[in-house]
Design a protein around this motif. Structure first.
Motif, mmCIF file in Angstrom:
data_model
loop_
_atom_site.group_PDB
_atom_site.id
_atom_site.type_symbol
_atom_site.label_atom_id
_atom_site.label_comp_id
_atom_site.label_asym_id
_atom_site.label_seq_id
_atom_site.Cartn_x
_atom_site.Cartn_y
_atom_site.Cartn_z
ATOM 1 N N ALA A 96 -41.389 -37.079 -55.397
ATOM 2 C CA ALA A 96 -40.478 -36.250 -56.197
ATOM 3 C C ALA A 96 -39.486 -37.114 -56.972
ATOM 4 O O ALA A 96 -39.061 -36.736 -58.070
ATOM 5 N N ILE A 97 -39.097 -38.257 -56.408
ATOM 6 C CA ILE A 97 -38.150 -39.138 -57.085
ATOM 7 C C ILE A 97 -38.713 -39.577 -58.438
ATOM 8 O O ILE A 97 -38.047 -39.499 -59.475
ATOM 9 N N ILE A 101 -37.619 -38.740 -62.347
ATOM 10 C CA ILE A 101 -37.271 -39.727 -63.368
ATOM 11 C C ILE A 101 -38.145 -39.549 -64.601
ATOM 12 O O ILE A 101 -37.668 -39.645 -65.738
ATOM 13 N N SER A 102 -39.430 -39.278 -64.396
ATOM 14 C CA SER A 102 -40.341 -39.044 -65.516
ATOM 15 C C SER A 102 -39.885 -37.831 -66.332
ATOM 16 O O SER A 102 -39.898 -37.847 -67.574
ATOM 17 N N PHE A 103 -39.474 -36.785 -65.626
ATOM 18 C CA PHE A 103 -38.978 -35.567 -66.286
ATOM 19 C C PHE A 103 -37.738 -35.891 -67.107
ATOM 20 O O PHE A 103 -37.616 -35.482 -68.271
ATOM 21 N N ARG A 104 -36.811 -36.640 -66.513
ATOM 22 C CA ARG A 104 -35.593 -37.014 -67.218
ATOM 23 C C ARG A 104 -35.905 -37.886 -68.430
ATOM 24 O O ARG A 104 -35.308 -37.705 -69.496
ATOM 25 N N ARG A 105 -36.821 -38.815 -68.268
ATOM 26 C CA ARG A 105 -37.159 -39.712 -69.379
ATOM 27 C C ARG A 105 -37.655 -38.914 -70.591
ATOM 28 O O ARG A 105 -37.247 -39.170 -71.723
ATOM 29 N N ASP A 106 -38.526 -37.943 -70.336
ATOM 30 C CA ASP A 106 -39.055 -37.128 -71.439
ATOM 31 C C ASP A 106 -37.972 -36.265 -72.074
ATOM 32 O O ASP A 106 -37.820 -36.222 -73.303
ATOM 33 N N ALA A 220 -33.822 -46.274 -76.382
ATOM 34 C CA ALA A 220 -32.827 -46.848 -75.465
ATOM 35 C C ALA A 220 -32.738 -46.034 -74.180
ATOM 36 O O ALA A 220 -32.624 -46.591 -73.081
ATOM 37 N N VAL A 221 -32.793 -44.708 -74.289
ATOM 38 C CA VAL A 221 -32.782 -43.849 -73.099
ATOM 39 C C VAL A 221 -34.034 -44.080 -72.262
ATOM 40 O O VAL A 221 -33.966 -44.203 -71.032
ATOM 41 N N GLU A 222 -35.185 -44.165 -72.920
ATOM 42 C CA GLU A 222 -36.438 -44.360 -72.189
ATOM 43 C C GLU A 222 -36.459 -45.720 -71.497
ATOM 44 O O GLU A 222 -36.911 -45.834 -70.352
ATOM 45 N N ALA A 223 -35.957 -46.757 -72.159
ATOM 46 C CA ALA A 223 -35.895 -48.086 -71.551
ATOM 47 C C ALA A 223 -34.971 -48.077 -70.330
ATOM 48 O O ALA A 223 -35.274 -48.692 -69.298
ATOM 49 N N HIS A 224 -33.868 -47.370 -70.454
ATOM 50 C CA HIS A 224 -32.925 -47.260 -69.341
ATOM 51 C C HIS A 224 -33.576 -46.601 -68.120
ATOM 52 O O HIS A 224 -33.477 -47.111 -66.996
ATOM 53 N N LEU A 225 -34.261 -45.492 -68.343
ATOM 54 C CA LEU A 225 -34.863 -44.784 -67.212
ATOM 55 C C LEU A 225 -36.102 -45.501 -66.686
ATOM 56 O O LEU A 225 -36.423 -45.381 -65.493
ATOM 57 N N VAL A 228 -34.454 -47.836 -64.269
ATOM 58 C CA VAL A 228 -34.057 -47.116 -63.058
ATOM 59 C C VAL A 228 -35.272 -46.889 -62.158
ATOM 60 O O VAL A 228 -35.219 -47.099 -60.943
ATOM 61 N N GLU A 229 -36.376 -46.486 -62.770
ATOM 62 C CA GLU A 229 -37.601 -46.241 -62.012
ATOM 63 C C GLU A 229 -38.084 -47.509 -61.316
ATOM 64 O O GLU A 229 -38.433 -47.485 -60.124
ATOM 65 N N ALA A 230 -38.102 -48.629 -62.044
ATOM 66 C CA ALA A 230 -38.560 -49.894 -61.461
ATOM 67 C C ALA A 230 -37.634 -50.346 -60.334
ATOM 68 O O ALA A 230 -38.096 -50.833 -59.293
ATOM 69 N N SER A 231 -36.336 -50.190 -60.529
ATOM 70 C CA SER A 231 -35.369 -50.597 -59.508
ATOM 71 C C SER A 231 -35.538 -49.785 -58.228
ATOM 72 O O SER A 231 -35.500 -50.326 -57.121
ATOM 73 N N LEU A 232 -35.729 -48.476 -58.378
ATOM 74 C CA LEU A 232 -35.920 -47.623 -57.208
ATOM 75 C C LEU A 232 -37.240 -47.929 -56.515
ATOM 76 O O LEU A 232 -37.316 -47.923 -55.284
ATOM 77 N N SER A 233 -38.273 -48.225 -57.287
ATOM 78 C CA SER A 233 -39.565 -48.572 -56.703
ATOM 79 C C SER A 233 -39.444 -49.835 -55.865
ATOM 80 O O SER A 233 -39.949 -49.902 -54.733
ATOM 81 N N ASP A 234 -38.749 -50.841 -56.409
ATOM 82 C CA ASP A 234 -38.546 -52.088 -55.667
ATOM 83 C C ASP A 234 -37.738 -51.844 -54.400
ATOM 84 O O ASP A 234 -38.034 -52.411 -53.337
ATOM 85 N N SER A 235 -36.722 -50.979 -54.505
ATOM 86 C CA SER A 235 -35.875 -50.677 -53.349
ATOM 87 C C SER A 235 -36.660 -49.976 -52.249
ATOM 88 O O SER A 235 -36.542 -50.313 -51.058
ATOM 89 N N LEU A 236 -37.491 -49.019 -52.637
ATOM 90 C CA LEU A 236 -38.293 -48.290 -51.652
ATOM 91 C C LEU A 236 -39.339 -49.189 -50.999
ATOM 92 O O LEU A 236 -39.597 -49.082 -49.793
ATOM 93 N N LYS A 237 -39.922 -50.105 -51.785
ATOM 94 C CA LYS A 237 -40.886 -51.051 -51.223
ATOM 95 C C LYS A 237 -40.209 -51.965 -50.214
ATOM 96 O O LYS A 237 -40.769 -52.274 -49.153
ATOM 97 N N ALA A 238 -38.998 -52.414 -50.537
ATOM 98 C CA ALA A 238 -38.253 -53.285 -49.628
ATOM 99 C C ALA A 238 -37.938 -52.553 -48.327
ATOM 100 O O ALA A 238 -38.076 -53.121 -47.235
ATOM 101 N N GLU A 239 -37.532 -51.283 -48.450
ATOM 102 C CA GLU A 239 -37.251 -50.490 -47.244
ATOM 103 C C GLU A 239 -38.508 -50.316 -46.404
ATOM 104 O O GLU A 239 -38.462 -50.394 -45.169
#
Length: 256
Positions: A96-97, A101-106, A220-225, A228-239
């Motif tokens: 869902a996360i 993010i995909s929904f927000r990006r669009d 710029a908005v799409e690059a930002h999100l 965010v998506e990549a950062s959260l993915s890395d964080s979840l993988k680390a956890e």
């Protein structure tokens, strides 16, 4: 507040329509307190009985609410789009996360392009003012303030897009984000490198909007999100890796 004088013949029905439009357009926000009955009647140029009749109508339809001893407020109409069970389901599954993010990006990419094209000078000034506050909060290193201003910045862009359906939908989505349904926004602002990158991304969005660069604002908005998506993915993988390592350690220490 942006209330207008009411023509005498319109009376309570005109009051109802004006307040309805202010709520619909997001000018009056959920939880916002209206002026006192006396002040509001003066601002709108109607009698207090006519105003009471209009307020009663809006209360009966769930748009306004009265708090004992505190006055009249815009009802908390945002956030009821999803059942409690579905919200809980969102919070329990990482899938869902990323869909969020995909929904927000669009949607936000589209909103940014619309804001660059359709936003008034006042709309863009509001966005710029919030960005300046983000810079100030960044220098103070306060993750909670930065996270709050981040939400205000993105919602201001939605408001500047002048699409009422998008506005109320995204307010509901951001309310769930504030409540930690999808992820903890504060955590993203606790790491210096991430904080610096996020501020630079918001600067790029703001700059494109001020230049009324539709494609630039959307990109710029799409690059930002994407970040965010990549950062959260890395964080979840680390956890996930930490959890596996802990299980292995517990297994090894439990051996006779």
């Amino acid at each position: 507040m942006p209330f207008k004088k009411i023509e005498a013949e319109k009376l309570s029905n005109a009051v109802v329509r004006q307040i309805e439009l202010l709520i619909l357009r997001g000018i009056l926000k959920p939880g916002e307190r209206l002026p006192s009955e006396r002040e509001l009647a003066e601002k709108m140029g109607v009698s207090r009985p006519s105003l009471r009749e209009a307020v009663a109508d809006l209360q009966s339809r769930g748009l306004l609410a009265t708090k004992a001893g505190a006055g009249i407020y815009v009802a908390e109409v945002v956030g009821a789009a999803f059942s409690d069970a579905l919200v809980q389901l969102f919070s329990d599954h990482d899938e869902a996360i990323f869909d969020y993010i995909s929904f927000r990006r669009d949607l936000e990419g589209l909103a940014a392009a619309r804001a660059a094209r359709l936003g008034s000078d006042t709309d863009l000034k509001v966005i710029d003012t919030i960005y300046r506050k983000m810079e100030a909060a960044h220098s103070k290193r306060n993750p909670a303030d930065e996270a709050q201003l981040d939400a205000e910045f993105h919602l201001a862009i939605i408001e500047a897009s002048h699409n009422v359906i998008m506005l109320h939908m995204m307010r509901a989505m951001f309310q769930m984000l504030r409540e930690g349904v999808f992820y903890n926004r504060n955590m993203m602002f606790k790491h210096r490198t991430t904080r610096d990158t996020l501020l630079e991304q918001h600067r790029a969005i703001n700059t494109a909007l001020l230049a009324r660069d539709e494609s630039g604002a959307r990109a710029a908005v799409e690059a930002h999100l994407n970040y965010v998506e990549a950062s959260l993915s890395d964080s979840l993988k680390a956890e996930h890796n930490e959890a596996i390592a802990k299980l292995r350690l517990d297994h090894e220490t439990s051996k006779p």
